[in-house]
Design a protein around this motif. Structure first.
Motif, PDB file in Angstrom:
ATOM      1  N   PRO A  83      12.583  47.914  37.473  1.00 48.44           N
ATOM      2  CA  PRO A  83      12.132  47.406  36.252  1.00 48.44           C
ATOM      3  C   PRO A  83      11.635  46.489  36.552  1.00 48.44           C
ATOM      4  CG  PRO A  83      13.114  48.924  34.755  1.00 48.44           C
ATOM      5  CD  PRO A  83      13.722  49.025  36.653  1.00 48.44           C
ATOM      6  N   ALA A  84      13.038  44.795  36.276  1.00 52.87           N
ATOM      7  CA  ALA A  84      13.437  43.263  36.381  1.00 52.87           C
ATOM      8  C   ALA A  84      12.422  43.092  37.533  1.00 52.87           C
ATOM      9  CB  ALA A  84      14.172  43.318  36.999  1.00 52.87           C
ATOM     10  N   LEU A  87       8.177  43.298  36.427  1.00 51.30           N
ATOM     11  CA  LEU A  87       7.985  42.458  36.530  1.00 51.30           C
ATOM     12  C   LEU A  87       8.185  41.027  37.137  1.00 51.30           C
ATOM     13  CD1 LEU A  87      10.782  42.513  33.406  1.00 51.30           C
ATOM     14  CD2 LEU A  87       8.282  43.353  32.773  1.00 51.30           C
ATOM     15  N   MET A 112      12.376  34.645  31.548  1.00 53.23           N
ATOM     16  CA  MET A 112      12.026  36.369  31.951  1.00 53.23           C
ATOM     17  C   MET A 112      14.036  36.738  32.235  1.00 53.23           C
ATOM     18  SD  MET A 112       8.652  36.461  34.481  1.00 53.23           S
ATOM     19  CE  MET A 112       9.136  37.826  34.691  1.00 53.23           C
ATOM     20  N   ARG A 113      15.138  35.718  32.192  1.00 50.09           N
ATOM     21  CA  ARG A 113      15.902  36.116  32.385  1.00 50.09           C
ATOM     22  C   ARG A 113      16.357  37.178  33.686  1.00 50.09           C
ATOM     23  NH1 ARG A 113      19.311  36.358  27.696  1.00 50.09           N
ATOM     24  NH2 ARG A 113      17.975  36.120  25.875  1.00 50.09           N
ATOM     25  N   LEU A 114      15.286  36.207  35.447  1.00 51.86           N
ATOM     26  CA  LEU A 114      15.786  36.308  35.902  1.00 51.86           C
ATOM     27  C   LEU A 114      15.654  35.091  37.166  1.00 51.86           C
ATOM     28  CD1 LEU A 114      12.344  38.835  36.557  1.00 51.86           C
ATOM     29  CD2 LEU A 114      13.869  39.392  35.995  1.00 51.86           C
ATOM     30  N   PRO A 179      15.790  44.254  31.071  1.00 54.52           N
ATOM     31  CA  PRO A 179      13.735  44.394  32.111  1.00 54.52           C
ATOM     32  C   PRO A 179      13.729  46.081  31.785  1.00 54.52           C
ATOM     33  CG  PRO A 179      15.522  43.473  32.945  1.00 54.52           C
ATOM     34  CD  PRO A 179      16.282  43.484  31.594  1.00 54.52           C
ATOM     35  N   ARG A 182      11.851  45.777  28.182  1.00 57.64           N
ATOM     36  CA  ARG A 182      10.885  45.010  28.183  1.00 57.64           C
ATOM     37  C   ARG A 182       9.551  45.174  28.907  1.00 57.64           C
ATOM     38  NH1 ARG A 182      11.423  39.778  30.580  1.00 57.64           N
ATOM     39  NH2 ARG A 182      13.118  40.406  31.299  1.00 57.64           N
ATOM     40  N   LEU A 183      10.181  46.663  30.414  1.00 59.28           N
ATOM     41  CA  LEU A 183       9.019  47.083  30.672  1.00 59.28           C
ATOM     42  C   LEU A 183       7.820  48.008  30.340  1.00 59.28           C
ATOM     43  CD1 LEU A 183       6.685  46.953  33.523  1.00 59.28           C
ATOM     44  CD2 LEU A 183       9.011  48.207  34.241  1.00 59.28           C
ATOM     45  N   CYS A 209       6.888  51.751  35.082  1.00 63.05           N
ATOM     46  CA  CYS A 209       7.667  51.713  34.963  1.00 63.05           C
ATOM     47  C   CYS A 209       8.969  51.859  35.538  1.00 63.05           C
ATOM     48  CB  CYS A 209       8.217  51.634  33.911  1.00 63.05           C
ATOM     49  SG  CYS A 209       7.088  51.259  32.074  1.00 63.05           S
TER      50      CYS A 209
END
Length: 263
Positions: A83-84, A87, A112-114, A179, A182-183, A209
């Motif tokens: 998922p991350a 995104l 986005m915490r990525l 993630p 969120r996705l 997803c």
């Protein structure tokens, strides 16, 4: 939206996906499934009970653009893509220029915490979707290898607005969630419209997803727990997932009864 049939590189598997005409035309080994008279038995949108439309007018075009790109990525990326990574790929695809070059500010990735997660870039590079960036460069500069996302309509400015909407997909906003959650919320927001109930097929959600049906059900339960959704249900006969949003506070006020009436 069109129903497209895409053959993978090995020729052993085919995928069905909803996609826009431009993406279908630009994707190799893809054929559009023609319309048929034996369609779904679902009632048309006009007969569904309506709710105040003003909640969904804002961001309508952005919602459609994100839904189309999520649908395309559901076919273009391997099914096991995290998922991350999905995104991240969505932001890259919507923000790219006509040469496939993307600049992602550090603040965007942190929001986005990525930020600093090299595994996501390696995951997308392993899928031959982009070239590995120089991790020392700030902001991050990426070159996409997917030719289908280079010639998109509308223009880049409109696509960037869609990318911004995807960061806070009203009315299902979960900025601090994991993630996967969120996705899922983003996919639901992309299919949310001005009705009392909103729905799509379970197969579509799992494809967008990268989850199994069981994982998707668990994530939908978590969205209810966090009060992002009021309720949801899965019709196993039609494979349709239907969800309801929490009612606005204005609608939950106690009505004033006329004189002579008692509660």
């Amino acid at each position: 939206m069109l129903l497209a049939l895409t053959r993978d590189r090995s020729g052993r598997a085919w995928r069905l996906a909803d996609t826009c005409a431009a993406c279908a035309a630009a994707t190799s080994n893809t054929a559009v499934v023609p319309d048929t008279l034996s369609g779904s038995s679902r009632p048309p949108a006009s007969v569904c009970p309506s709710v105040p439309v003003h909640r969904f007018q804002a961001g309508l075009q952005e919602r459609v653009r994100v839904r189309e790109m999520l649908t395309y990525l559901g076919t273009a990326l391997p099914r096991f893509t995290s998922p991350a990574a999905r995104l991240l790929a969505l932001q890259c695809a919507l923000r790219t220029d006509v040469r496939g070059q993307v600049r992602l500010p550090t603040g965007l990735l942190r929001g986005m915490r990525l930020h600093g997660n090299r595994e996501l870039w390696l995951e997308l590079a392993h899928a031959d979707w982009l070239a590995l960036p120089d991790f020392r460069a700030l902001p991050a500069q990426v070159r996409l290898l997917d030719a289908a996302v280079l010639d998109q309509a509308p223009g880049r400015r409109a696509r960037c607005r869609a990318a911004d909407w995807a960061l806070r997909p009203a009315p299902l906003i979960l900025p601090a969630a994991a993630p996967a959650l969120r996705l899922t919320a983003l996919a639901l927001a992309a299919y949310t419209c001005a009705r009392a109930e909103h729905g799509t097929d379970m197969d579509i959600l799992t494809r967008l997803c990268g989850h199994s049906a069981q994982q998707t059900s668990e994530l939908l339960d978590r969205l209810v727990t966090t009060r992002t959704l009021q309720a949801w249900r899965h019709d196993r006969e039609t494979d349709e997932v239907v969800w309801q949003l929490p009612q606005p506070q204005a609608q939950s006020r106690i009505a004033v009864l006329p004189r002579g009436h008692q509660a």
